[in-house]
Scaffold this motif. Structure first.
Motif, PDB file in Angstrom:
ATOM      1  N   GLY B 312       0.826  -1.199   0.000  1.00  0.00           N
ATOM      2  CA  GLY B 312       0.000   0.000   0.000  1.00  0.00           C
ATOM      3  C   GLY B 312       0.865   1.254   0.000  1.00  0.00           C
ATOM      4  O   GLY B 312       0.583   2.224  -0.714  1.00  0.00           O
ATOM      5  N   LEU B 313       1.957   1.189   0.769  1.00  0.00           N
ATOM      6  CA  LEU B 313       2.872   2.339   0.824  1.00  0.00           C
ATOM      7  C   LEU B 313       3.446   2.623  -0.560  1.00  0.00           C
ATOM      8  O   LEU B 313       3.462   3.774  -1.023  1.00  0.00           O
ATOM      9  N   ILE B 314       3.903   1.571  -1.223  1.00  0.00           N
ATOM     10  CA  ILE B 314       4.507   1.760  -2.550  1.00  0.00           C
ATOM     11  C   ILE B 314       3.452   2.284  -3.529  1.00  0.00           C
ATOM     12  O   ILE B 314       3.711   3.181  -4.345  1.00  0.00           O
ATOM     13  N   THR B 315       2.238   1.716  -3.438  1.00  0.00           N
ATOM     14  CA  THR B 315       1.161   2.163  -4.309  1.00  0.00           C
ATOM     15  C   THR B 315       0.869   3.649  -4.095  1.00  0.00           C
ATOM     16  O   THR B 315       0.700   4.414  -5.051  1.00  0.00           O
ATOM     17  N   ALA B 316       0.829   4.039  -2.808  1.00  0.00           N
ATOM     18  CA  ALA B 316       0.556   5.444  -2.509  1.00  0.00           C
ATOM     19  C   ALA B 316       1.614   6.338  -3.134  1.00  0.00           C
ATOM     20  O   ALA B 316       1.313   7.401  -3.699  1.00  0.00           O
ATOM     21  N   LEU B 317       2.888   5.904  -3.070  1.00  0.00           N
ATOM     22  CA  LEU B 317       3.968   6.690  -3.661  1.00  0.00           C
ATOM     23  C   LEU B 317       3.800   6.785  -5.178  1.00  0.00           C
ATOM     24  O   LEU B 317       3.985   7.853  -5.772  1.00  0.00           O
ATOM     25  N   ALA B 318       3.441   5.656  -5.799  1.00  0.00           N
ATOM     26  CA  ALA B 318       3.235   5.682  -7.247  1.00  0.00           C
ATOM     27  C   ALA B 318       2.101   6.626  -7.607  1.00  0.00           C
ATOM     28  O   ALA B 318       2.122   7.281  -8.644  1.00  0.00           O
ATOM     29  N   GLY B 319       1.092   6.706  -6.714  1.00  0.00           N
ATOM     30  CA  GLY B 319      -0.018   7.594  -6.964  1.00  0.00           C
ATOM     31  C   GLY B 319       0.391   9.059  -6.880  1.00  0.00           C
ATOM     32  O   GLY B 319      -0.090   9.887  -7.639  1.00  0.00           O
ATOM     33  N   ILE B 320       1.302   9.371  -5.958  1.00  0.00           N
ATOM     34  CA  ILE B 320       1.780  10.759  -5.863  1.00  0.00           C
ATOM     35  C   ILE B 320       2.539  11.112  -7.131  1.00  0.00           C
ATOM     36  O   ILE B 320       2.307  12.147  -7.747  1.00  0.00           O
ATOM     37  N   GLY B 321       3.444  10.239  -7.551  1.00  0.00           N
ATOM     38  CA  GLY B 321       4.028  10.336  -8.881  1.00  0.00           C
ATOM     39  C   GLY B 321       5.058  11.424  -9.079  1.00  0.00           C
ATOM     40  O   GLY B 321       5.517  11.613 -10.206  1.00  0.00           O
ATOM     41  N   SER B 322       5.453  12.157  -8.015  1.00  0.00           N
ATOM     42  CA  SER B 322       6.504  13.159  -8.195  1.00  0.00           C
ATOM     43  C   SER B 322       7.843  12.443  -8.355  1.00  0.00           C
ATOM     44  O   SER B 322       7.959  11.237  -8.121  1.00  0.00           O
ATOM     45  N   ASN B 323       8.871  13.187  -8.758  1.00  0.00           N
ATOM     46  CA  ASN B 323      10.183  12.575  -8.962  1.00  0.00           C
ATOM     47  C   ASN B 323      10.664  11.854  -7.709  1.00  0.00           C
ATOM     48  O   ASN B 323      11.098  10.714  -7.759  1.00  0.00           O
ATOM     49  N   GLY B 324      10.562  12.563  -6.585  1.00  0.00           N
ATOM     50  CA  GLY B 324      11.006  11.959  -5.340  1.00  0.00           C
ATOM     51  C   GLY B 324      10.181  10.742  -4.971  1.00  0.00           C
ATOM     52  O   GLY B 324      10.707   9.741  -4.467  1.00  0.00           O
ATOM     53  N   ALA B 325       8.872  10.804  -5.245  1.00  0.00           N
ATOM     54  CA  ALA B 325       7.995   9.696  -4.878  1.00  0.00           C
ATOM     55  C   ALA B 325       8.341   8.446  -5.669  1.00  0.00           C
ATOM     56  O   ALA B 325       8.374   7.336  -5.133  1.00  0.00           O
ATOM     57  N   ILE B 326       8.598   8.618  -6.969  1.00  0.00           N
ATOM     58  CA  ILE B 326       8.932   7.450  -7.791  1.00  0.00           C
ATOM     59  C   ILE B 326      10.250   6.843  -7.307  1.00  0.00           C
ATOM     60  O   ILE B 326      10.378   5.618  -7.167  1.00  0.00           O
ATOM     61  N   LEU B 327      11.226   7.698  -7.017  1.00  0.00           N
ATOM     62  CA  LEU B 327      12.499   7.197  -6.506  1.00  0.00           C
ATOM     63  C   LEU B 327      12.278   6.437  -5.202  1.00  0.00           C
ATOM     64  O   LEU B 327      12.799   5.335  -5.009  1.00  0.00           O
ATOM     65  N   ALA B 328      11.453   7.029  -4.324  1.00  0.00           N
ATOM     66  CA  ALA B 328      11.179   6.368  -3.044  1.00  0.00           C
ATOM     67  C   ALA B 328      10.460   5.049  -3.267  1.00  0.00           C
ATOM     68  O   ALA B 328      10.735   4.052  -2.587  1.00  0.00           O
ATOM     69  N   ALA B 329       9.535   5.027  -4.230  1.00  0.00           N
ATOM     70  CA  ALA B 329       8.788   3.793  -4.492  1.00  0.00           C
ATOM     71  C   ALA B 329       9.739   2.692  -4.927  1.00  0.00           C
ATOM     72  O   ALA B 329       9.683   1.559  -4.427  1.00  0.00           O
ATOM     73  N   ILE B 330      10.643   3.020  -5.868  1.00  0.00           N
ATOM     74  CA  ILE B 330      11.592   2.007  -6.342  1.00  0.00           C
ATOM     75  C   ILE B 330      12.480   1.547  -5.196  1.00  0.00           C
ATOM     76  O   ILE B 330      12.733   0.351  -5.003  1.00  0.00           O
ATOM     77  N   PHE B 331      12.930   2.489  -4.400  1.00  0.00           N
ATOM     78  CA  PHE B 331      13.779   2.162  -3.264  1.00  0.00           C
ATOM     79  C   PHE B 331      13.046   1.230  -2.300  1.00  0.00           C
ATOM     80  O   PHE B 331      13.596   0.228  -1.833  1.00  0.00           O
ATOM     81  N   HIS B 332      11.796   1.545  -2.045  1.00  0.00           N
ATOM     82  CA  HIS B 332      11.074   0.717  -1.083  1.00  0.00           C
ATOM     83  C   HIS B 332      10.755  -0.663  -1.672  1.00  0.00           C
ATOM     84  O   HIS B 332      10.677  -1.638  -0.932  1.00  0.00           O
ATOM     85  N   ILE B 333      10.575  -0.745  -2.979  1.00  0.00           N
ATOM     86  CA  ILE B 333      10.384  -2.057  -3.602  1.00  0.00           C
ATOM     87  C   ILE B 333      11.572  -2.955  -3.248  1.00  0.00           C
ATOM     88  O   ILE B 333      11.419  -4.092  -2.801  1.00  0.00           O
ATOM     89  N   VAL B 334      12.778  -2.398  -3.428  1.00  0.00           N
ATOM     90  CA  VAL B 334      13.988  -3.181  -3.148  1.00  0.00           C
ATOM     91  C   VAL B 334      14.084  -3.498  -1.659  1.00  0.00           C
ATOM     92  O   VAL B 334      14.274  -4.656  -1.256  1.00  0.00           O
ATOM     93  N   ASN B 335      13.940  -2.468  -0.825  1.00  0.00           N
ATOM     94  CA  ASN B 335      14.118  -2.672   0.620  1.00  0.00           C
ATOM     95  C   ASN B 335      13.121  -3.666   1.172  1.00  0.00           C
ATOM     96  O   ASN B 335      13.461  -4.569   1.930  1.00  0.00           O
ATOM     97  N   HIS B 336      11.871  -3.498   0.759  1.00  0.00           N
ATOM     98  CA  HIS B 336      10.855  -4.405   1.279  1.00  0.00           C
ATOM     99  C   HIS B 336      11.151  -5.817   0.845  1.00  0.00           C
ATOM    100  O   HIS B 336      11.009  -6.772   1.626  1.00  0.00           O
ATOM    101  N   ALA B 337      11.577  -5.994  -0.414  1.00  0.00           N
ATOM    102  CA  ALA B 337      11.888  -7.342  -0.888  1.00  0.00           C
ATOM    103  C   ALA B 337      12.968  -7.957  -0.009  1.00  0.00           C
ATOM    104  O   ALA B 337      12.864  -9.117   0.391  1.00  0.00           O
ATOM    105  N   VAL B 338      13.968  -7.186   0.324  1.00  0.00           N
ATOM    106  CA  VAL B 338      15.089  -7.740   1.093  1.00  0.00           C
ATOM    107  C   VAL B 338      14.664  -8.116   2.512  1.00  0.00           C
ATOM    108  O   VAL B 338      14.837  -9.249   2.944  1.00  0.00           O
TER     109      VAL B 338
END
Lengths: 114, 962
Positions: B312-338
């Motif tokens: 949900g957190l990643i989805t929310a970031l994708a919804g915001i869609g700003s440059n920082g949000a997309i970067l954060a979303a990708i970062f959290h995808i990796v971190n959460h996976a680990v």
């Protein structure tokens, strides 16, 4: 001739349809046979009625198609005759097997409930 | 060029591993793990090679023509985002393989697990690397199907089956939505190529169908990523083996949804609709997921809801869609996976070594398994967002986006508060996991005595936790560059580089983090005990279970409604079904022809021959007679049926169709014999059934009579109109003109059958063969009814004496006729190409010859002297016909191309020797085989009855003797 043949097709089809709706398997088989006569005659008749001019030609030379019977419906019906024989045989065997298994010759494999 | 090939190899590797793993023996755990792991390691090496061009911002492409006529190509493309994601999949995939090697028990079938897991990896990679949006959907569905198989790996358990089915239905439904969305998207853009689609965001957003496309697209993403209200399949999927959960629910399956959200945010995003739909759903899922996670007692259940919440957190970031949000979303995808992969593995170890996953029973485990315990504590601290761990940084970035980014809507204003609330619960459930499982008094009633797992089972967890620490302490050095590459790939190459730091100074996000930490600890301290006592689920909410709603709906739509519908419109009885079919046909005929059926102005009239009319008068009487007598007088009915058939046959002869007449006559004979053979197995019906005279039966008969008469009259009318309207030139003329020139025969009907339309005939004789074999198979296990057996016994007694007497003279004649009929068959066969005859009629004649022998003598006599192998006849016939057809390949022509010429034989003269004749020979053999097979199979039943009787009486004699 056309009138007689179309009447004949009608009678064969009506008898066949009435039998197909009956409850006994043997009636249904006879009905399917009659129905296949009717359908075969109908397909055959779409080539129109031609007297004394079978689709067998002399060898070579120009051919006037209007002088011969239309071969296509005949070819179709020839196939249909053989296939309807096969289905009749199959239904007959299913009938025999169903009768042996269930002890009744009703199409639903059980007698109608009162 | 090399890179293109590497890309293809990369996608192929997991599938190759699946293939290899599927062939190992069922107990070869190590072999399967080594093979799969080795191939995945090769994938990682390829990714390392590809890093150089990717780092320069290049987009690698590789195209294979798949269905060129439809413009479908297999396009694979890789940019920085895909590279990062693919590395994650491969890396965690290898760790999961190592873990699974020690997790699976000896009795679990090996090939199935590894093959499915590797195929799933391949499908996931396909989703990531697809350069065509339709291909992407195909791989997407493949992940759904394979996850179904993986979740249901232990299919002995009801929970696994239910979980697998639910996951498949939910994600499959979403996949359907995605497919529709992608098709619409492709239509709007004008291309299914991913690069073209990604470049046409403005066109898509301005299109009137944009809301529909968005809804369908989000349906796909939300179901896959377990967003509310589609989240319920994920906890159900916890019935899977833990390695599967660790893989599917950390790096792959559920991340496919957020991958697509991030990937398509430049196309579909940047609108208010997108923001509300995506961020709204994401925030709802984030908050509710973290609340529910706190109340789960099952270890994997807690992790499942935590996964839902993080998604949900990643989805929310994708919804915001700003440059920082997309970067954060990708970062959290990796971190959460680990951290989630390591936590799932740790939970699996706990389950494996203690025998339970219930947190109310687990306690004080740090004493028994200190290393595993420490690892799990670090990983869950990362999950909670404790500083100096990877989860903290991306969460901090999320808080920053929630607080700093604004578009002025109420949802935007609520974001920081909701984010902090979710943070509080995340801390609380992480704390609950650590505190209850590892601390407190040592557990006493565990199914197994806990101890540390095998060292290699723990290695993957150790490595993952190490990654958590490294990324958490030095994010800029470790992941910073690749993250920026990934963000550039999504948002565009001119995105400024953003350095990632641990320390941003005292600011609002840090404050939110500290509040979350403090309040979370306080919440657990106050309510932790009560949670453990309470039901599985938060107060009030645990009554409303989405899963139960889903099951209700499923039951309603797949069981209750269909059954009601079936009860309403369905029937198992044949008569109403047939009646319905007939009425529908009648209605269709009336609807299309009503008013349009008109006799042509200049009708064709053939002068009426009174004999023809008289013949059909007899024919009609026969038909009606057969219809009325078929119930009580079957024999008479068969005879009358034969009469109608004979009249039909004469009609063919009369109206210029000698071939039909010959065939009809022969088939009529065989059919009549067949029916007569069948009559013996019918029940007796001497007196009329009383019920038949009652009113309902009369009404039924009247109704059917009306249907029959209407249908018959309709058919008569149609045929009259057809017959009298003048013939227009048609394809038949072509056959007439070309039969001799092209087919080398003068009998056009036969040339059509064996040459022009030989493929149809080939199909037809195949049908005949199938029917023959079916009849044979049906009768092999046939048991006649007792009544018929008694009848047969009576007949058998008669047979020996009087019947043989009565048939003596006919029997001799029939025996003499055998060679004559064989010659007749040969004659019909050879003249077929030029004159009436051919393979069909010759075949039926031949089988009548055999049949006559059966009629003349009893079965045993005939089979002592004559061996017929009908199955072999049929097989040979089919092979001859097929080979003749394929012979044309040798000369470079298509299947069944015929060659015609005449050859001169001494004494006989010119005979046609077309290859079509060879084909006709195949037809002949098959017709003989099939016909004889059916007749003999039925005729043999009396023999079988005799044998049964012999066996019974033999058995009786034995018992009497004893």
């Amino acid at each position: 001739m056309e009138g007689v043949l179309s009447g004949a097709i009608g009678v064969l089809a009506a008898s066949g349809i009435w039998l197909v709706l009956r409850p006994r398997t043997f009636q249904v088989i006879v009905g399917l046979c009659l129905l296949s006569y009717a359908v075969n005659l109908f397909i055959f008749a779409t080539g129109r009625l031609v007297l004394g001019a079978p689709p067998i030609m002399p060898r070579g030379g120009f051919i006037d198609p209007t002088a011969y019977a239309d071969p296509l419906p005949q070819a179709l019906v020839l196939t249909a005759i053989v296939i309807s024989f096969a289905t009749t045989a199959l239904f007959l065997v299913v009938l025999i097997a169903s009768r042996g298994l269930t002890g009744t010759d009703h199409v639903d494999a059980q007698e109608r409930e009162p | 060029m090399i890179e293109e090939n590497l890309l293809l190899i990369l996608v192929g590797l997991p599938f190759a591993a699946a293939l290899a793993a599927s062939t190992v023996p069922t107990t070869a755990h190590s072999a399967a793990a080594w093979v799969s792991g080795g191939l995945l390691a090769m994938g990682l090496a390829i990714l390392a090679v590809l890093h150089a061009p990717i780092a320069e911002g290049e987009v690698l492409r590789s195209t294979l023509a798949w269905v060129p006529s439809l413009g479908l190509t297999l396009t694979f493309r890789m940019d920085g985002f895909v590279w990062l994601f693919a590395s994650l999949v491969f890396g965690i995939g290898i760790l999961v393989l190592i873990y699974a090697r020690y997790y699976l028990s000896k009795s679990d079938p090996v090939p199935r697990f590894y093959a499915f897991l590797m195929a799933f990896t391949g499908a996931m990679l396909g989703v990531l690397l697809s350069g065509n949006i339709l291909m992407l959907v195909v791989f997407w569905e493949l992940t759904s199907i394979l996850s179904f198989l993986l979740i249901g790996y232990w299919h002995q358990g009801q929970a696994a089956r239910d979980g697998a089915r639910m996951a498949l239905i939910v994600t499959g439904l979403g996949g359907l939505g995605l497919l529709l969305g992608m098709v619409l998207l492709g239509q709007i853009v004008g291309s299914y190529d991913l690069d073209r689609v990604l470049a046409s965001g403005d066109v898509v957003r301005a299109h009137p169908l944009y809301p529909l496309v968005l809804a369908l697209f989000l349906l796909g993403c939300f179901t896959k990523s377990a967003q509310m209200p589609f989240h319920f399949w994920l906890p159900g999927a916890m019935a899977a083996p833990t390695p599967v959960s660790a893989f599917l629910h950390s790096a792959t399956m559920v991340k496919a949804g957020v991958f697509l959200l991030v990937r398509f945010s430049p196309v579909l995003g940047q609108t208010e609709l997108w923001f509300f739909a995506v961020t709204g759903t994401g925030m709802l899922t984030l908050v509710l997921g973290s609340v529910i996670a706190l109340f789960r007692h099952d270890l994997k259940g807690l992790l499942a809801y935590s996964t839902i919440s993080h998604l949900g957190l990643i989805t929310a970031l994708a919804g915001i869609g700003s440059n920082g949000a997309i970067l954060a979303a990708i970062f959290h995808i990796v971190n959460h996976a680990v951290f989630k992969a390591s936590l799932f593995m740790a939970a699996g170890i706990l389950d494996h070594e203690t025998g339970t996953r219930d947190m109310r029973r687990l306690s004080g485990l740090i004493r028994f398994m200190p290393v595993t315990g420490s690892l799990a504590i670090v990983a869950s601290a990362a999950m909670a967002g404790v500083p100096l761990l990877n989860g903290f940084i991306s969460k901090e970035m999320f808080f920053a986006e929630a607080a700093d980014w604004h578009n002025g809507t109420w949802l935007d204003n609520a974001l920081p508060y909701l984010a902090t609330l979710a943070g509080v619960f995340a801390v609380a459930y992480s704390l609950r996991f650590i505190a209850t499982v590892f601390f407190g008094p040592p557990a006493t009633d565990l199914p197994k005595s806990p101890h540390e797992p095998p060292a290699w089972m723990r290695r993957p967890v150790e490595l993952l936790v190490l990654v958590c620490l490294l990324v958490g302490i030095a994010p800029g050095l470790t992941l910073g560059p690749v993250l920026n590459l990934a963000a550039q790939a999504v948002l565009g190459p001119d995105l400024p580089y953003k350095a990632i730091h641990v320390w941003h100074g005292f600011n609002l996000p840090l404050g939110m983090s500290l509040i979350a930490l403090g309040a979370g600890v306080a919440l657990y301290a106050l309510a932790g005990g009560r949670v453990s006592q309470g039901p599985e689920g938060p107060p009030l909410l645990h009554r409303l279970r989405a899963q139960r709603v889903f099951e209700r709906l499923l039951l309603l739509f797949t069981w209750k409604l269909p059954r009601q519908l079936h009860r309403f419109i369905g029937t198992e009885r044949l008569q109403p079904q047939l009646r319905l079919i007939l009425l529908l046909a009648l209605a269709a005929g009336l609807a299309t022809l009503w008013g349009g059926l008109r006799v042509s102005p200049s009708p064709l009239e053939t002068p009426l021959n009174p004999a023809f009319a008289a013949m059909w008068l007899v024919g009609a009487v026969c038909a009606i007679g057969a219809a009325t007598l078929a119930k009580y007088h079957r024999f008479a009915s068969v005879v009358l049926l034969g009469g109608a058939g004979a009249v039909t046959c004469l009609t063919f002869a009369w109206l210029s169709a000698p071939d039909l007449a010959v065939t009809q006559l022969l088939v009529e004979i065989v059919t009549t014999v067949l029916l007569l053979l069948g009559l013996r197995w019918m029940p007796k019906r001497r007196e009329e059934i009383a019920e038949d005279k009652l009113r309902p039966a009369r009404i039924r008969r009247l109704r059917d009579f009306i249907i029959a008469v209407v249908a018959g009259a309709g058919l008569a009318a149609i045929s009259y109109v057809v017959m009298t309207s003048p013939l227009i030139p048609n394809v038949g003329d072509w056959f007439l003109r070309n039969a001799y020139a092209e087919g080398g025969g003068t009998n056009v009907v036969n040339v059509i059958l064996v040459d022009f339309r030989a493929f149809d005939t080939f199909g037809e004789i195949t049908v005949l063969a199938i029917v023959g074999v079916t009849v044979f198979a049906l009768l092999r296990r046939f048991r006649p009814s007792a009544e018929s057996v008694a009848l047969a016994e009576a007949a058998a007694r008669l047979e020996d004496t009087s019947l043989a007497h009565a048939l003596r003279v006919p029997a001799v004649i029939m025996r003499w006729m055998f060679p004559v009929m064989m010659v007749l068959a040969a004659y019909l066969f050879f003249r077929g190409h030029d004159l009436p005859g051919g393979g069909f009629s010759a075949g039926v004649t031949m089988s009548i010859a055999f049949l006559l022998q059966y009629l003349a003598h009893d079965v045993r006599w005939i089979e002592d002297r004559l061996t017929i192998l009908p199955i072999r006849w049929m097989g040979i016939g089919l092979v001859i016909a097929g080979l003749t057809g394929m012979g044309a390949f040798v000369f470079g022509y298509p299947f069944l191309t015929a060659h015609a010429q005449y050859i001169t034989l001494p004494l006989i003269g010119k005979v046609p020797a077309a290859t079509a004749l060879l084909f006709d020979a195949g037809v002949f053999a098959l017709v003989v085989g099939a016909t004889v097979l059916m007749l003999i199979a039925i005729a043999h039943q009396s023999l079988r009855v005799a044998r049964l009787r012999d066996r019974d009486s033999g058995g009786q004699a034995e018992t009497e003797g004893a």
